[in-house]
Design an enzyme around this catalytic site. Structure first.
Site, PDB file in Angstrom:
ATOM      1  N   CYS A   1       0.853  -1.189   0.000  1.00 46.86           N
ATOM      2  CA  CYS A   1       0.000   0.000   0.000  1.00 46.86           C
ATOM      3  C   CYS A   1       0.891   1.243   0.000  1.00 46.86           C
ATOM      4  O   CYS A   1       1.902   1.300   0.718  1.00 46.86           O
ATOM      5  CB  CYS A   1      -0.908   0.023   1.215  1.00 46.86           C
ATOM      6  SG  CYS A   1      -2.026   1.442   1.227  1.00 46.86           S
TER       7      CYS A   1
ATOM      8  N   ASP B   1      -6.496  10.403  -5.155  1.00 50.90           N
ATOM      9  CA  ASP B   1      -5.830   9.435  -4.282  1.00 50.90           C
ATOM     10  C   ASP B   1      -4.469   9.098  -4.893  1.00 50.90           C
ATOM     11  O   ASP B   1      -4.193   9.402  -6.044  1.00 50.90           O
ATOM     12  CB  ASP B   1      -6.707   8.171  -4.187  1.00 50.90           C
ATOM     13  CG  ASP B   1      -6.402   7.347  -2.947  1.00 50.90           C
ATOM     14  OD1 ASP B   1      -5.394   7.642  -2.271  1.00 50.90           O
ATOM     15  OD2 ASP B   1      -7.163   6.417  -2.649  1.00 50.90           O
ATOM     16  N   ASN B   2      -3.617   8.484  -4.076  1.00 51.39           N
ATOM     17  CA  ASN B   2      -2.340   7.956  -4.550  1.00 51.39           C
ATOM     18  C   ASN B   2      -1.480   9.003  -5.264  1.00 51.39           C
ATOM     19  O   ASN B   2      -1.039   8.819  -6.390  1.00 51.39           O
ATOM     20  CB  ASN B   2      -2.573   6.741  -5.466  1.00 51.39           C
ATOM     21  CG  ASN B   2      -3.191   5.585  -4.705  1.00 51.39           C
ATOM     22  OD1 ASN B   2      -2.853   5.349  -3.545  1.00 51.39           O
ATOM     23  ND2 ASN B   2      -4.095   4.859  -5.332  1.00 51.39           N
TER      24      ASN B   2
END
Length: 863
Positions: A148, A280-281
């Site tokens: 993750c 996100d990310n």
């Protein structure tokens, strides 16, 4: 012993037994291969108590997993020690999980017909079912570590809270994945030359659409990148939390690119526009604060800040967090050990250990278990192991170093850093960013000595308070000073960062106001009110206030500090100097706070009061969908009416479950305004995601047990429907002949109140058109009533449902509430008005289109 099978070929017979995919030509292995095999695995069968009340009440789970975002959604990591002990491969039940929302429920009988589409910039769009994915393409098996992007984020959150939840150092796991190469599947659809990206979309339905992301197409087509579709982990069918029955696996890149429950591969000429790909990310520049990122969306759309390849990282598993070593009984050496990984297929080339704050380093031993598969020939779990030609490294490696105990006794910390084959090394210091991703400074295990005992502490622990970083911060140390927070001689402790206050007072105003003057000017025409001891005149904002004039007039003569500060944005607070007229003297302020506004203890016929809070009691909670509930509240007594004008709202106040601070929001009940003794609220629950903490009020309401009380006040709002086409907006009455009603999701509630009033009065000649936009058919709220009104009188009521993610069986309109739909059903008319309530982007788009079509701004009302 592992079962070694032949590769699945088109002529193989595939059957589905008890949810398991079986290839009939299994050939037993003559001898155990010299490769790491999966650890013993137990498939959980029990639904944990924590999951029984959630949309995941169909997913059995291992209780050892550490929950990082409360009960739901399910985001977990295994205990670091348990993860390390399992060895190179991780059992599916201990494999870390990153879920943004509910796990799609896939029944055994549905798996053979699970479909994935390949579409977009292709010559030959196609849809494959699960059988075809297994039968039409060569199957491979490969070991891959998934990580993750938030791994080790709790360290960043300890320095300064990021927008993401706190991962410890075990947000990674390794498994043998089996399935076809993504390139083979894409090639079947014949990509066009203009295709540059492959966008992936899963079946997990989330608050902002289905989860999706993208990678470059040339990566997907490159065999050295190893990007695949997988239906097995360690020889077992994928479990629900890991994407059952089919997922993408993108080696060497952050886990967020490996889409689970895969449904679509879409070839495009630009990166994905999916909400989760954009928001996100990403690692934004370290000088970008959460406030800056919220105010300017360009930070999120700049693809330079998107994360793909993992960065180099390492962690010590031993010594364990809070491990103790007794010098009296210890041997001459202690073996420190842990893991390291890099990204993009790069190999870890060294892991170095320092015991003197980085002045000198010791080289550890490294075990590359992945290399054993390069020498293996044959098939494993239905897929060919085809790694002999590939130099890319997609798995973690384990490091170890024997350290003399006397050296540990003389040290205050063990420092660990890794280097990959591109000579990228872990940095000494943290690079803090808004989302707290890709955290990879040197991993430090502190050492303290108490008598003959050495005590070891990791930086943080994912599930509880503690760790040396928290202790340093509490003692006033600067965790970013390059010395792990230790103060130099004479250096003062770091003072906590002050809370940024917005000045709501007008410069130069020194007028003192007493209670008598305040009361004399506390009328509906001249409403003075008090916030934090300062007096404000709301007269100039009566017409323009978003909550309607009543929101200000009901505050006249009162100290409304708590409510004002809880409700209003920073922008609203910055406007207050324009209305500031003076300061209430101390004696008057004290008298005002102690003065009760309640005139009688007698039961009132009307529940809502505009100047004081009244309490309602939760008596029933009903699930409408996985994220939507109807909450029924009892009023003070069973003969009481709510007292809410049609089209207006009430305020609800609850304490935040974690901070206990008051949270206040406005809602429009879905219950009939004439309902006696009760009130029904339709509420969408905004669950937390990796980048968004979740809706404070909706989560607080959802957490209420039956019998809990909430505070209510009202009414508020600028709009009121009087009947027979008569409306009042900001105190001015208008006569209408029709309404155009545009809504989405729970935005139906204020619109529905007006529609119901029109339809229940058979003498009301007003006509209504309702355009209701949603993602899925099950998202349509109040559908039965809406359709019943349209069926009862099609001349008076038209209802149009449109879906952006409608199933094949959906026969209604498709797409968003578009210019075409608005031109067809919401063209400008005399004595007509548009009522709008829904998600922000929908409201913004509708406003732009309607104004371009000729509607006046005064004809648009946004609830």
């Amino acid at each position: 012993m592992a079962t070694i099978t032949t590769q699945t070929k088109p002529e193989d017979t595939i059957s589905f037994k008890n949810g398991h995919i079986t290839v009939e030509d299994i050939i037993p292995s003559p001898a155990e291969p010299d490769i790491p095999l999966p650890p013993p695995s137990k498939n959980p069968v029990d639904i944990l108590d924590a999951d029984k009340g959630t949309p995941d009440n169909h997913v059995p789970r291992d209780p050892r997993l550490i929950r990082l975002t409360g009960v739901h959604p399910f985001n977990v990591e295994p205990p670091l020690t348990d993860l390390y002990k399992e060895g190179f491969l991780t059992s599916p039940e201990l494999f870390y999980v990153r879920n943004h929302g509910p796990v799609p429920q896939v029944n055994d009988v549905d798996i053979p017909n699970w479909e994935i589409s390949i579409e977009g910039l292709v010559e030959k769009p196609l849809v494959l079912n699960f059988r075809e994915v297994l039968q039409k393409y060569d199957q491979i098996t490969a070991p891959i570590t998934l990580v993750c992007a938030g791994n080790r984020r709790k360290e960043q959150n300890t320095v300064r809270k990021s927008k993401g939840f706190s991962w410890g150092p075990a947000g990674l796991s390794t498994a043998l994945f089996t399935g076809p190469m993504m390139a083979d599947v894409i090639r079947s659809a014949k990509p066009l030359r203009s295709a540059k990206y492959v966008c992936m979309e899963g079946a997990d339905k989330l608050p902002n659409g289905f989860y999706g992301t993208s990678v470059k197409l040339n990566w997907a087509m490159d065999p050295n990148r190893g990007i695949m579709l997988a239906h097995k982990m360690n020889g077992e069918d994928l479990r629900p939390d890991h994407g059952r029955p089919l997922r993408a696996v993108v080696p060497g890149q952050i886990g967020g690119r490996s889409v689970k429950w895969l449904k679509k591969l879409i070839l495009t000429d630009a990166p994905s526009d999916n909400w989760y790909h954009i928001n996100d990310n990403r690692v934004l520049p370290t000088m970008v604060s959460p406030e800056m990122s919220a105010q300017d969306h360009k930070w999120w759309t700049d693809d330079r800040y998107a994360i793909y390849d993992l960065n180099v990282n390492s962690v010590a598993a031993y010594p364990q967090h809070e491990e103790e070593l007794d010098l009296a009984t210890a041997g001459p050496t202690y073996t420190a050990k842990g893991y390291a990984y890099a990204g993009g297929g790069r190999r870890i080339t060294r892991v170095e250990i320092s015991l003197d704050r980085g002045k000198s380093w010791r080289l550890s031993e490294i075990e590359y278990a992945e290399d054993k598969y390069r020498n293996f020939e044959g098939n494993l779990f239905g897929g060919k192991v085809d790694m002999w030609w590939r130099e890319s490294s997609f798995c973690w490696s384990f490091w170890s170093l024997e350290i003399p105990v006397s050296d540990l006794e003389a040290s205050d910390a063990i420092l660990v850093r890794a280097v990959d084959e591109a000579l990228a090394a872990q940095p000494r210091d943290m690079y803090w960013s808004v989302l707290g991703m890709m955290n990879n400074p040197w991993f430090r295990v502190s050492i303290t000595k108490e008598g003959s005992i050495l005590k070891f502490e990791h930086p943080t622990h994912p599930a509880k308070a503690g760790g040396w970083m928290e202790k340093v911060k509490k003692s006033g140390g600067d965790l970013l000073n390059g010395n792990w927070g230790e103060r130099a001689q004479g250096e003062e402790p770091v003072a906590p960062e002050p809370v940024k206050e917005i000045n709501m007072k007008k410069d130069g105003v020194s007028r003192q106001i007493d209670l008598q003057e305040l009361k004399m000017n506390s009328t509906s025409e001249k409403p003075w009110f008090v916030v934090n001891g300062e007096v404000y005149d709301g007269t100039g904002f009566l017409e323009g206030h978003p909550g309607g004039a009543i929101s200000i007039t009901s505050s006249a003569g009162l100290d409304v500090s708590e409510d004002f500060l809880a409700i209003h944005s920073e922008t609203a607070k910055a406007m207050m100097p324009d209305y500031h007229i003076g300061t209430l003297d101390k004696a008057s302020l004290e008298a005002l706070k102690n003065n009760s506004t309640s005139d009688s203890n007698e039961p009132r016929p009307v529940f809502l009061q505009s100047r004081t809070w009244t309490k309602a009691t939760l008596s029933e909670k009903k699930n409408v969908s996985w994220d939507t509930r109807v909450f029924t509240f009892d009023l003070e007594h069973d003969k009481q009416i709510l007292g809410l004008p049609i089209g207006q709202h009430l305020m609800i106040k609850l304490p935040d479950p974690s901070t206990k601070e008051a949270v206040i929001r406005s809602y429009t009940p879905m219950s009939d305004t004439n309902l006696i003794g009760k009130m029904e609220l339709l509420v969408k629950i905004y669950f937390p995601t990796d980048t968004i903490p979740g809706g404070k009020m909706s989560l607080a309401i959802d957490a209420l047990p039956i019998g809990s009380e909430i505070d209510c006040k009202g009414p508020t709002g600028r709009f009121e429907y009087l009947g027979n086409g008569r409306v009042v907006i900001s105190g001015k009455e208008r006569q209408l002949r029709s309404f155009k009603m545009i809504c989405g999701g729970t935005g139906i509630t204020p619109v529905f109140q007006v529609l119901r009033a029109v339809m229940q009065d058979k003498g009301d000649p007003t006509t209504c058109v309702v355009l209701d936009g949603n993602r899925l058919e099950e998202d349509i709220l109040c559908r039965e009533d809406l359709d019943a009104y349209a069926a009862a009188d099609s001349r008076k009521c038209t209802v149009v449902h449109t879906l952006t993610q409608g199933s094949d069986a959906w026969t209604g309109r498709r797409g968003r509430i578009s210019e075409e739909l608005l031109s067809e059903y919401a063209a400008p008319q005399e004595q007509s008005m548009v009522l709008i309530c829904g998600p922000g982007p929908m409201e913004k788009s509708a406003r732009k289109i309607l104004l371009e079509k000729g509607w006046a701004e005064s004809d648009l009302h946004f609830f």
